[in-house]
Design a protein around this motif. Sequence first.
Motif, short mmCIF file in Angstrom:
data_model
loop_
_atom_site.label_atom_id
_atom_site.label_comp_id
_atom_site.label_asym_id
_atom_site.label_seq_id
_atom_site.Cartn_x
_atom_site.Cartn_y
_atom_site.Cartn_z
N TYR A 100 144.11 100.34 6.51
CA TYR A 100 145.34 101.07 7.12
C TYR A 100 145.76 100.14 8.22
CZ TYR A 100 144.48 105.01 4.06
OH TYR A 100 144.34 105.49 3.05
N TYR A 101 145.06 99.37 8.60
CA TYR A 101 145.34 98.27 9.94
C TYR A 101 145.44 96.96 9.92
CZ TYR A 101 144.59 102.47 12.85
OH TYR A 101 144.73 103.79 13.32
N LEU B 299 137.58 103.45 12.39
CA LEU B 299 138.73 103.53 11.70
C LEU B 299 138.59 102.77 10.38
CD1 LEU B 299 140.59 100.69 12.05
CD2 LEU B 299 140.90 101.49 14.30
N ASP C 161 146.44 96.94 14.59
CA ASP C 161 147.80 97.70 14.65
C ASP C 161 148.17 98.52 13.35
OD1 ASP C 161 151.34 97.54 14.86
OD2 ASP C 161 150.06 98.18 16.52
N TYR C 162 148.45 99.65 13.67
CA TYR C 162 148.53 100.58 12.22
C TYR C 162 149.82 100.17 11.45
CZ TYR C 162 148.78 105.15 9.58
OH TYR C 162 148.64 105.90 8.58
N LEU C 163 149.33 99.87 10.00
CA LEU C 163 150.07 99.41 8.88
C LEU C 163 150.48 98.14 8.94
CD1 LEU C 163 152.13 102.95 8.12
CD2 LEU C 163 149.73 102.05 7.24
N ASP D 270 147.55 98.58 18.89
CA ASP D 270 147.10 100.12 19.37
C ASP D 270 145.60 99.89 19.82
OD1 ASP D 270 148.16 101.08 15.91
OD2 ASP D 270 149.06 101.45 18.08
#
Length: 125
Positions: free
Chosen positions: A31-32, A27, A99-101, A113
């Motif tokens: 973004y994380y 990933l 975790d996203y964002l 996540d």
Amino acid sequence: QLALVESGGGSVQPGGSLRLSCTVSGLSLDYYAIGWFRQAPGKEHEGVSCISPSGQSTTYGDSARDRFIISRDNDKNTVYLHMNSLKPEDTAVYYCAADYLSCPVLPIMLEYDYWGQGTEVFVSS
């Protein structure tokens, strides 16, 4: 394949330092947010620190404040936890999580996540 791999744990004497690494694959780290947690023997998971995707925002739990520093190198897909002035009570398995964002409002591992398998830190004389 998505994976978060912690490294850098080991045995250290009180007052010593360690640098933990969390290397992420599968990933885009851009973004994380990445958080660090720990679990001492017989205790629940404890939030240690979190860093936003850009690195501009960081948070620390009470046990980490003033002793630990979180940083990230998105080009290397790696987040670091620099731990200084280590104490025996810092002995635990340390986990990183993505975790996203943004960092979750609550420093709870299940709010993230994805998470890694952990690396052990043992502080003892």
